[in-house]
Design a protein around this motif. Structure first.
Motif, PDB file in Angstrom:
ATOM      1  N   UNK A  25       0.825  -1.207   0.000  1.00 48.77           N
ATOM      2  CA  UNK A  25       0.000   0.000   0.000  1.00 48.77           C
ATOM      3  C   UNK A  25       0.857   1.255   0.000  1.00 48.77           C
ATOM      4  N   UNK A  26       0.446   2.233  -0.756  1.00 48.45           N
ATOM      5  CA  UNK A  26       1.024   3.567  -0.702  1.00 48.45           C
ATOM      6  C   UNK A  26       0.201   4.387   0.289  1.00 48.45           C
ATOM      7  N   UNK A  27       0.830   4.911   1.311  1.00 50.46           N
ATOM      8  CA  UNK A  27       0.108   5.692   2.310  1.00 50.46           C
ATOM      9  C   UNK A  27      -0.303   7.039   1.733  1.00 50.46           C
ATOM     10  N   UNK A  28      -1.209   7.697   2.414  1.00 54.75           N
ATOM     11  CA  UNK A  28      -1.629   9.024   1.983  1.00 54.75           C
ATOM     12  C   UNK A  28      -0.462   9.997   1.986  1.00 54.75           C
ATOM     13  N   UNK A  29       0.406   9.891   2.989  1.00 57.41           N
ATOM     14  CA  UNK A  29       1.559  10.790   3.061  1.00 57.41           C
ATOM     15  C   UNK A  29       2.517  10.553   1.900  1.00 57.41           C
ATOM     16  N   UNK A  60       4.728  12.118  -3.246  1.00 64.41           N
ATOM     17  CA  UNK A  60       5.106  11.639  -4.574  1.00 64.41           C
ATOM     18  C   UNK A  60       4.288  12.270  -5.695  1.00 64.41           C
ATOM     19  N   UNK A  61       3.296  13.070  -5.358  1.00 64.16           N
ATOM     20  CA  UNK A  61       2.509  13.731  -6.383  1.00 64.16           C
ATOM     21  C   UNK A  61       1.295  12.960  -6.855  1.00 64.16           C
ATOM     22  N   UNK A  62       0.997  11.827  -6.231  1.00 64.11           N
ATOM     23  CA  UNK A  62      -0.215  11.091  -6.599  1.00 64.11           C
ATOM     24  C   UNK A  62      -1.445  11.859  -6.133  1.00 64.11           C
ATOM     25  N   UNK A  63      -1.406  12.350  -4.907  1.00 64.33           N
ATOM     26  CA  UNK A  63      -2.469  13.188  -4.374  1.00 64.33           C
ATOM     27  C   UNK A  63      -2.059  14.659  -4.439  1.00 64.33           C
ATOM     28  N   UNK A  64      -3.012  15.506  -4.730  1.00 65.10           N
ATOM     29  CA  UNK A  64      -2.715  16.943  -4.758  1.00 65.10           C
ATOM     30  C   UNK A  64      -2.844  17.567  -3.378  1.00 65.10           C
ATOM     31  N   UNK A  65      -3.630  16.910  -2.510  1.00 61.84           N
ATOM     32  CA  UNK A  65      -3.743  17.388  -1.128  1.00 61.84           C
ATOM     33  C   UNK A  65      -4.396  16.311  -0.271  1.00 61.84           C
ATOM     34  N   UNK A  66      -4.262  16.437   1.032  1.00 61.09           N
ATOM     35  CA  UNK A  66      -4.994  15.586   1.962  1.00 61.09           C
ATOM     36  C   UNK A  66      -5.822  16.465   2.885  1.00 61.09           C
ATOM     37  N   UNK A  67      -6.984  15.967   3.239  1.00 55.93           N
ATOM     38  CA  UNK A  67      -7.874  16.667   4.159  1.00 55.93           C
ATOM     39  C   UNK A  67      -8.465  15.634   5.107  1.00 55.93           C
ATOM     40  N   UNK A  68      -8.988  16.078   6.215  1.00 55.68           N
ATOM     41  CA  UNK A  68      -9.608  15.163   7.166  1.00 55.68           C
ATOM     42  C   UNK A  68     -10.864  14.541   6.547  1.00 55.68           C
ATOM     43  N   UNK A  69     -11.217  13.322   6.984  1.00 58.67           N
ATOM     44  CA  UNK A  69     -12.339  12.611   6.370  1.00 58.67           C
ATOM     45  C   UNK A  69     -13.628  13.421   6.294  1.00 58.67           C
ATOM     46  N   UNK A  70     -13.914  14.161   7.349  1.00 64.97           N
ATOM     47  CA  UNK A  70     -15.168  14.922   7.353  1.00 64.97           C
ATOM     48  C   UNK A  70     -15.166  16.089   6.370  1.00 64.97           C
ATOM     49  N   UNK A  71     -13.980  16.464   5.895  1.00 64.04           N
ATOM     50  CA  UNK A  71     -13.876  17.586   4.963  1.00 64.04           C
ATOM     51  C   UNK A  71     -13.653  17.135   3.524  1.00 64.04           C
ATOM     52  N   UNK A  72     -13.549  15.808   3.306  1.00 67.94           N
ATOM     53  CA  UNK A  72     -13.155  15.309   1.993  1.00 67.94           C
ATOM     54  C   UNK A  72     -14.137  15.689   0.896  1.00 67.94           C
ATOM     55  N   UNK A  73     -15.396  15.392   1.077  1.00 69.80           N
ATOM     56  CA  UNK A  73     -16.355  15.641  -0.001  1.00 69.80           C
ATOM     57  C   UNK A  73     -16.535  17.123  -0.276  1.00 69.80           C
ATOM     58  N   UNK A  74     -16.491  17.934   0.769  1.00 71.90           N
ATOM     59  CA  UNK A  74     -16.607  19.366   0.553  1.00 71.90           C
ATOM     60  C   UNK A  74     -15.421  19.889  -0.255  1.00 71.90           C
ATOM     61  N   UNK A  75     -14.213  19.401   0.090  1.00 73.69           N
ATOM     62  CA  UNK A  75     -13.025  19.821  -0.649  1.00 73.69           C
ATOM     63  C   UNK A  75     -13.102  19.388  -2.104  1.00 73.69           C
ATOM     64  N   UNK A  76     -13.551  18.150  -2.326  1.00 73.17           N
ATOM     65  CA  UNK A  76     -13.665  17.646  -3.695  1.00 73.17           C
ATOM     66  C   UNK A  76     -14.714  18.420  -4.486  1.00 73.17           C
ATOM     67  N   UNK A  77     -15.843  18.676  -3.872  1.00 73.97           N
ATOM     68  CA  UNK A  77     -16.912  19.403  -4.558  1.00 73.97           C
ATOM     69  C   UNK A  77     -16.515  20.843  -4.840  1.00 73.97           C
TER      70      UNK A  77
END
Length: 269
Positions: A176-180, A185-202
């Motif tokens: 597994x590749x961790x979120x960090x 490595x540039x796979x994710x553009x950012x990380x947010x807490x679970x409760x904020x994920x959908x709002x950030x994506x939307x």
């Protein structure tokens, strides 16, 4: 076909404004894919080519996970009874999902929480943008079930996102590749807490849809096409692409808004 009229049965499809959201919704099994959901996802992204009222997609999973890959009982088990022709039909079908995602002119954003494994990792990889929670784990685990890492375009796309060496490690080990790691490595553009994920994506998707739709589609197209081009060829291709964008009404709207010292309102044409 308008995506608002698409009768999805195996995934949840909603359209709010210019954003289409796809929810993988089998939380009791960590949202695995079935033959039917594969086909439905392909159909949705193919239909999106004809729907210029949608400007972006958000793909997510329910219940604290993204997608655990192909359903062990509904896909993996039945594959053991197929002959070579039947297996080729299956692998071609799974590849069609990635082809449809890349051919879809709208940017696709994956909101990754929890497990994204196998085909779930591929869906995230094939998206244009990825946001994750700190507990996200992405695993291209094909070799752990006796298969090669070259699945659904992984050997072509993953090295371009995170580099050849890092991709090789993930594809050879299946770890597994961790979120960090994904963030660094540039796979994710950012990380947010679970409760904020959908709002950030939307919010990110909404920001994209407020931009010039034709130009965004051209950006996605050129990002894909230029993988196989030299720098000189890319410059020539971008000159043509940009000239086409300059023929749009949105280009004129941007100029008129700048001259009037106001924010442009793009309409996608």
């Amino acid at each position: 076909m308008s995506l608002k009229d698409f009768a999805a049965r195996h995934v949840r499809l909603t359209v709010e404004g210019k954003t289409a959201s796809i929810l993988l919704d089998r939380p009791e099994r960590k949202n695995p894919l079935t033959f039917e959901s594969y086909a439905e996802l392909v159909a949705i992204f193919r239909a999106a080519v004809q729907d210029d009222t949608v400007g972006a997609f958000v793909v997510s999973g329910s219940g604290g996970n993204f997608c655990s890959g192909g359903d062990v009982h509904e896909i993996i088990g039945p594959l053991l009874d197929r002959d070579t022709k039947g297996l080729m039909q299956f692998t071609a079908m799974t590849g069609e999902l990635v082809k449809a995602m890349r051919a879809c002119p709208q940017p696709i954003l994956s909101a990754v929480d929890g497990i994204a494994a196998g085909a779930g990792a591929i869906i995230a990889m094939a998206s244009d943008l990825r946001i994750a929670t700190p507990r996200a784990k992405v695993a291209f685990l094909f070799n752990r079930v006796g298969l090669a890492g070259c699945d659904m375009g992984a050997c072509a796309m993953l090295p371009r996102i995170i580099g050849q060496g890092r991709a090789s490690e993930l594809l050879y080990t299946g770890r597994s590749m961790s979120a960090q790691e994904g963030l660094e490595w540039g796979f994710f553009s950012r990380t947010v807490e679970p409760e904020a994920l959908m709002q950030a994506a939307e919010d990110l998707a909404r920001g994209i849809t407020e931009g010039p739709g034709f130009a965004n589609a051209m950006t996605k197209r050129m990002l894909a096409m230029e993988w196989a081009m030299s720098i000189e060829q890319a410059i020539e291709a971008e000159a043509v692409a940009q000239a086409l964008c300059m023929t749009t009404a949105d280009f004129r709207r941007a100029y008129e808004a700048f001259a009037a010292k106001r924010r442009p309102v793009f309409e996608g044409n």
